[in-house]
Write an enzyme that holds these catalytic residues in place. Structure first.
Site, PDB file in Angstrom:
ATOM      1  CE  LYS A 161      15.824 -23.657   8.398  1.00 36.05           C
ATOM      2  NZ  LYS A 161      16.675 -22.475   8.417  1.00 36.05           N
ATOM      3  CG  ASP A 183       6.310 -18.122  14.747  1.00 35.54           C
ATOM      4  OD1 ASP A 183       6.017 -17.687  13.620  1.00 35.54           O
ATOM      5  OD2 ASP A 183       7.458 -18.008  15.238  1.00 35.54           O
ATOM      6  CE  LYS A 202       5.238 -20.044  10.106  1.00 36.07           C
ATOM      7  NZ  LYS A 202       6.265 -19.273  10.830  1.00 36.07           N
ATOM      8  CE  LYS A 244      10.256 -16.121  17.815  1.00 37.95           C
ATOM      9  NZ  LYS A 244      11.152 -16.509  16.725  1.00 37.95           N
ATOM     10  CG  ASP A 287       7.527 -25.460   7.003  1.00 33.92           C
ATOM     11  OD1 ASP A 287       8.715 -25.139   7.198  1.00 33.92           O
ATOM     12  OD2 ASP A 287       6.781 -25.862   7.910  1.00 33.92           O
ATOM     13  CG  HIS A 288      11.907 -21.009   6.158  1.00 34.17           C
ATOM     14  ND1 HIS A 288      11.024 -20.634   7.131  1.00 34.17           N
ATOM     15  CD2 HIS A 288      13.122 -20.995   6.752  1.00 34.17           C
ATOM     16  CE1 HIS A 288      11.682 -20.402   8.252  1.00 34.17           C
ATOM     17  NE2 HIS A 288      12.965 -20.609   8.047  1.00 34.17           N
ATOM     18  NE  ARG A 335      -2.415  -1.059   3.325  1.00 31.45           N
ATOM     19  CZ  ARG A 335      -2.999  -1.230   4.497  1.00 31.45           C
ATOM     20  NH1 ARG A 335      -4.299  -1.072   4.600  1.00 31.45           N
ATOM     21  NH2 ARG A 335      -2.314  -1.551   5.557  1.00 31.45           N
ATOM     22  CD  GLU A 368      13.780 -18.839  16.351  1.00 32.07           C
ATOM     23  OE1 GLU A 368      14.143 -18.231  15.352  1.00 32.07           O
ATOM     24  OE2 GLU A 368      12.622 -18.820  16.793  1.00 32.07           O
ATOM     25  CG  HIS A 411       9.182 -24.032  10.870  1.00 32.19           C
ATOM     26  ND1 HIS A 411       8.809 -23.879   9.560  1.00 32.19           N
ATOM     27  CD2 HIS A 411       9.384 -22.770  11.331  1.00 32.19           C
ATOM     28  CE1 HIS A 411       8.801 -22.595   9.252  1.00 32.19           C
ATOM     29  NE2 HIS A 411       9.131 -21.907  10.298  1.00 32.19           N
TER      30      HIS A 411
HETATM   31  C1  BG6 Z   1       9.790 -18.401  11.047  1.00 30.00           C
HETATM   32  C2  BG6 Z   1       9.165 -17.953  12.335  1.00 30.00           C
HETATM   33  O1  BG6 Z   1       8.901 -19.197  10.320  1.00 30.00           O
HETATM   34  O2  BG6 Z   1      10.961 -19.161  11.333  1.00 30.00           O
HETATM   35  C3  BG6 Z   1      10.155 -17.130  13.152  1.00 30.00           C
HETATM   36  O3  BG6 Z   1       8.023 -17.153  12.052  1.00 30.00           O
HETATM   37  C4  BG6 Z   1      11.434 -17.909  13.367  1.00 30.00           C
HETATM   38  O4  BG6 Z   1       9.590 -16.763  14.409  1.00 30.00           O
HETATM   39  C5  BG6 Z   1      11.965 -18.436  12.036  1.00 30.00           C
HETATM   40  O5  BG6 Z   1      12.384 -17.041  13.966  1.00 30.00           O
HETATM   41  C6  BG6 Z   1      13.133 -19.371  12.252  1.00 30.00           C
HETATM   42  O6  BG6 Z   1      13.686 -19.709  11.021  1.00 30.00           O
HETATM   43  P1  BG6 Z   1      15.231 -20.083  10.881  1.00 30.00           P
HETATM   44  O7  BG6 Z   1      15.376 -20.443   9.451  1.00 30.00           O
HETATM   45  O8  BG6 Z   1      15.986 -18.851  11.293  1.00 30.00           O
HETATM   46  O9  BG6 Z   1      15.475 -21.207  11.814  1.00 30.00           O
END
Ligand code: BG6
Length: 479
Positions: A178, A231, A144, A336, A173-174, A45, A212, A236
Site C-alpha cells: 500500500k 487473518d 498469508k 469486521k 503481505d499486501h 481443479r 472494516e 498486516h
Molecule cells: C485480507 C484479509 O488479508 O485483508 C481480509 O484476509 C481483509 O479478511 C483484507 O478483509 C483487508 O484488506 P484491505 O486491503 O481491504 O484493507
C-alpha cells in the site's frame, strides 16, 4: 532483475486471482510493465475451456477496473496472454501436464503464485520440485496466512525451503504494497524532522487500527478457522508495527529492511497465560446495522459454526522491549463489521513539559492508509481575536492531491511487479513470519487455556466495550 517469465496462478478461479491478481496484471500490461512473452496461466481443479476462463476473467476485471482504464482493445491484447489448466495440484501425476505447457515456452522462467489455501502450499512445492519445475529461473509467491500456528508455519517454510531457495520465495503481505505504508518509511527515513522525537522520551503511545465494515463475505469456512488474530493481526498489523518501530536500515534493500523488522518482532514482550486477560480483548459481531442495512450476526454467516467462538475483533496492548520503545504501549485493533472502514496509525506525542495554556493538548501524527491516503499532524494554534484561546489545527499532507497526476497503484500491482523484478524488500522473510507466530502462539494458547470467549458487539458499532478499557487504564482512548 526482470526476467522473461510466465506466471502460473494456482487457485486461478478463486477470489484472490479474479478480484485482485488479474486486474493488477491487466494494469501492468496496459502500462507495458509485463515481460512481452509472459503468459498468465490460471490453474484450478474446475474443468473449463480456455475461452470460458477468459470470459470469467473479463467479467471480474470489468467489474473491478475503472471504466476509463478498461479498453476493449487492450483487453483483447491482454487476453492473448491468458491460458487455463485444469489439474489437481495435490496429485503428482497431474504436474506432467504443467511440464508440457512450460516446455512450449522454454526460454521463459516461471513465477508460481499460490493463491490457494495454505494446506496446499507444501504439496504444491514438493510436486513442483519432484517434476523438475523448481530450477533457478523460477520464483514462488505465497500468500498469508502462512500457517495456522508456529508449528504449521515452520512446516510450510521447511517444505518450501526443500524445493526453493529463500531468494526464490516471495511471502506476500499486501499491506506492504500500500502506498501510504511505504510513505511511512519515506516519512521516517527521508525527513530529519521526526527522528529526534521518534522515541519513548517524546511519544506517549501508538495506535494501529484496521477497521472494516465488511463481514466474512463468502469466506466463512476459512475465517471460522482463522479469526481476526490469524487473518489480520499476525501479519498486516504486526507489519505496520514493525515499520513504525524499526530502526533505520543501513540501505533500502531487502535484507537490510527485513533485518530491522525482525529485530522488532523479536523484541515484542510475550503475552501468555493469564496476561491475555489484561492485554487482549476478543470480540464477535452480533446482529446490527451497517450504513442503515440490517446485517446478520457472525454465527449466522454462511459456513460458520452456529456455536462459533472465533473472534471477528481483536485488540492488543503490545510492548517492545528495546531502548527506543520501552514504556510506550502500542495498541493494535482490528475488526469486521465495525462502524467505519478506516486503517490508520496514530503517533500520540507527550504533552509539553510545562503547560502555559490551560487548553493546550498533546500533538498527534495521523497516518491514514484507508479510505483516503493522508498524513497529518495536529498542532495547537491560537484562535483569532483577543486572549490566548487555543485549538488544535491540522497540518495536512494530502497525498492523492499532491500527486494527482499519478495513477494510484493497487498494492498487488506493485508487489507483482516486484516479484517479476526480483525485489523482495516488501515481502516477508522466513524468520519474520516465524518470529510473528512465535509471539502470537502464546496468546492463542492463553485464550484456549483460560477459555476467553469473544465479547459480543453489535455490527456497526466500535467493537466491544472492553476494548476501550485497554487504553482507559493508561489514561488514553482510541482515536
Ligand atoms: C485480507 C484479509 O488479508 O485483508 C481480509 O484476509 C481483509 O479478511 C483484507 O478483509 C483487508 O484488506 P484491505 O486491503 O481491504 O484493507
Amino acid at each position: 532483475m526482470s526476467m522473461p517469465c510466465d506466471m502460473l496462478v494456482f487457485g486461478g478461479t478463486g477470489d484472490l486471482a479474479l478480484h485482485k491478481l488479474l486486474p493488477a496484471l491487466y494494469h501492468l500490461h496496459r502500462e507495458n510493465r509485463l515481460p512481452s512473452t509472459m503468459r498468465i496461466i490460471g490453474i484450478s481443479r474446475k474443468l473449463l475451456p480456455r475461452e470460458r476462463y477468459i470470459e470469467l476473467a473479463e467479467r471480474h476485471c470489468r467489474a473491478k477496473i475503472e471504466k476509463k482504464d478498461f479498453l476493449d482493445s487492450t483487453w483483447l491484447n491482454f487476453s492473448e496472454r491468458l491460458d487455463y489448466l485444469s489439474m489437481d495440484a495435490s496429485q503428482t501425476a497431474d504436474f506432467s501436464r504443467l511440464t508440457n505447457i512450460l516446455k512450449s515456452n522454454p526460454q521463459n522462467g516461471c513465477i508460481y503464485y499460490l493463491a490457494t489455501a495454505p494446506h496446499l502450499f507444501e504439496s504444491i512445492a514438493a510436486n513442483l520440485a519432484r517434476n523438475g519445475l523448481a530450477g533457478s529461473n523460477t520464483r514462488i509467491v505465497i500468500e498469508k496466512p502462512i500457517g495456522h500456528s508456529l508449528q504449521s508455519a515452520l512446516s510450510i517454510n521447511v517444505a518450501i525451503g526443500e524445493a526453493f531457495s529463500e531468494e526464490q520465495v516471495f511471502r506476500i503481505d499486501h499491506y506492504l504494497g500500500k502506498e501510504t505504508v511505504q510513505n511511512l518509511m519515506a516519512l521516517r527515513f527521508a525527513n530529519a524532522l521526526f527522528e529526534p522525537v521518534w522515541r519513548a522520551a517524546h511519544i506517549d503511545h501508538v495506535q494501529i487500527s484496521v477497521n472494516e465494515t465488511i463481514g466474512v463475505e463468502n469466506r466463512g469456512a476459512y475465517y471460522d478457522q482463522a479469526g481476526a488474530m490469524r487473518d489480520m493481526l499476525q501479519n498486516h498489523l504486526l507489519q505496520l508495527l514493525c515499520l513504525v518501530a524499526m530502526e533505520a536500515p543501513v540501505r533500502f534493500d531487502a535484507d537490510s529492511v527485513r533485518n530491522e523488522k525482525v529485530k522488532i518482532l523479536q523484541a515484542l514482550r510475550p503475552i501468555s497465560g493469564l496476561d491475555v486477560q489484561d492485554k487482549t480483548v476478543r470480540g464477535q459481531y452480533g446482529n446490527g446495522y451497517i450504513a442503515g442495512h440490517s446485517v446478520p450476526a457472525y454465527y449466522f454467516e454462511k459456513d460458520v459454526d452456529s456455536d462459533s467462538d472465533t473472534e471477528t475483533f481483536v485488540a492488543v496492548e503490545v510492548e517492545i522491549d528495546n531502548w527506543r520503545w520501552t514504556g510506550v504501549p502500542f495498541y493494535l485493533r482490528t475488526g469486521k463489521r465495525l462502524a467505519k472502514k478506516t486503517s490508520e496509525i496514530i503517533i500520540q506525542f507527550k504533552p509539553v513539559p510545562h503547560s502555559l495554556f490551560s487548553d493546550s493538548q498533546a500533538n498527534h501524527l495521523l497516518i491514514r492508509l484507508q479510505p483516503e491516503e493522508r498524513i497529518s499532524i495536529e498542532l495547537m494554534a491560537k484562535t483569532p481575536g483577543k486572549g490566548m484561546r487555543l485549538e488544535p489545527v491540522e497540518l495536512e499532507i494530502n497525498l492523492a492531491k499532491a500527486f494527482q497526476d499519478n495513477r494510484r497503484w493497487e498494492a498487488y500491482e506493485r508487489l507483482l511487479l516486484d516479484v517479476i523484478e526480483n525485489d523482495s524488500t516488501l515481502f516477508m522473510r522466513r524468520d519474520e513470519v516465524e518470529a510473528a507466530w512465535h509471539w502470537v502462539d502464546p496468546i492463542l494458547r492463553g485464550w484456549q487455556q483460560h477459555y476467553q470467549r469473544p465479547r459480543p458487539y453489535p455490527a456497526g458499532s466500535n467493537g466491544p466495550e472492553l476494548a476501550h478499557s485497554l487504553l482507559e487504564k493508561n489514561g488514553c482512548s482510541w482515536h
